[in-house]
Write an enzyme that holds these catalytic residues in place. Structure first.
Site, PDB file in Angstrom:
ATOM      1  CB  CYS A  47      -0.959  -0.006   1.186  1.00 38.74           C
ATOM      2  SG  CYS A  47      -2.133  -1.388   1.095  1.00 38.74           S
ATOM      3  NE  ARG A  48       6.988   1.618   1.591  1.00 41.67           N
ATOM      4  CZ  ARG A  48       7.414   0.478   2.113  1.00 41.67           C
ATOM      5  NH1 ARG A  48       7.345   0.258   3.407  1.00 41.67           N
ATOM      6  NH2 ARG A  48       7.934  -0.467   1.348  1.00 41.67           N
TER       7      ARG A  48
END
Length: 157
Positions: A47-48
């Site tokens: 997600c980062r």
């Protein structure tokens, strides 16, 4: 599942800030393409990577007239810290209640991580009328979308 050609479900939620500002998708339709990037959870490596990639393309999205939103079931506080830590200049939307996640049929669980009722990774591009002009849903939530394909869809919306 929501797909290309469908009218996108609209929803209300909370912006991922300490101020708990409300978010209503309807308020953003009609001002150019809208990119909705659903993601499983803040502070996870995939997600980062996705949110940083969207940030890296943000100038191109803005040049094409698009507005980008990241959406997850994380709390507004967590999203705000995540946004600040990674220098994200687009808004994150907290869907803790899961209304948007369920409306887009993206609800999933990752029991091994103790995560339930989170969003699968997916990206939708909406035109001014709220019609989905691009949709991508991950077969595996660790996969990332094709960012150039999203940008092409925004330019065509």
């Amino acid at each position: 599942m929501v797909s290309t050609g469908d009218t996108a479900p609209t929803f209300t939620a909370t912006l991922g800030t300490a101020e708990h500002e409300s978010f209503d998708l309807d308020d953003h339709l009609g001002d150019g393409p809208v990119v909705l990037a659903f993601f499983p959870g803040a502070f996870t490596p995939p997600c980062r990577n996705e949110m940083i990639a969207l940030q890296n393309h943000l100038g191109d999205f803005e040049d094409a007239g698009a507005t980008v939103f990241g959406i997850s079931a994380d709390s507004p506080f967590s999203q705000g810290a995540f946004r600040e830590e990674h220098g994200l200049e687009f808004d994150l939307v907290s869907d803790m209640g899961g209304d948007a996640i369920r409306a887009y049929d993206l609800e999933m669980s990752i029991p091994d991580l103790g995560l339930h009722g989170i969003a699968n990774r997916a990206v939708y591009v909406l035109d001014d009328d709220g019609v989905v002009t691009f949709s991508w849903v991950a077969d595996d939530p660790t996969n990332e979308p094709d960012y150039d394909a999203i940008l092409d869809a925004v330019r065509d919306a």
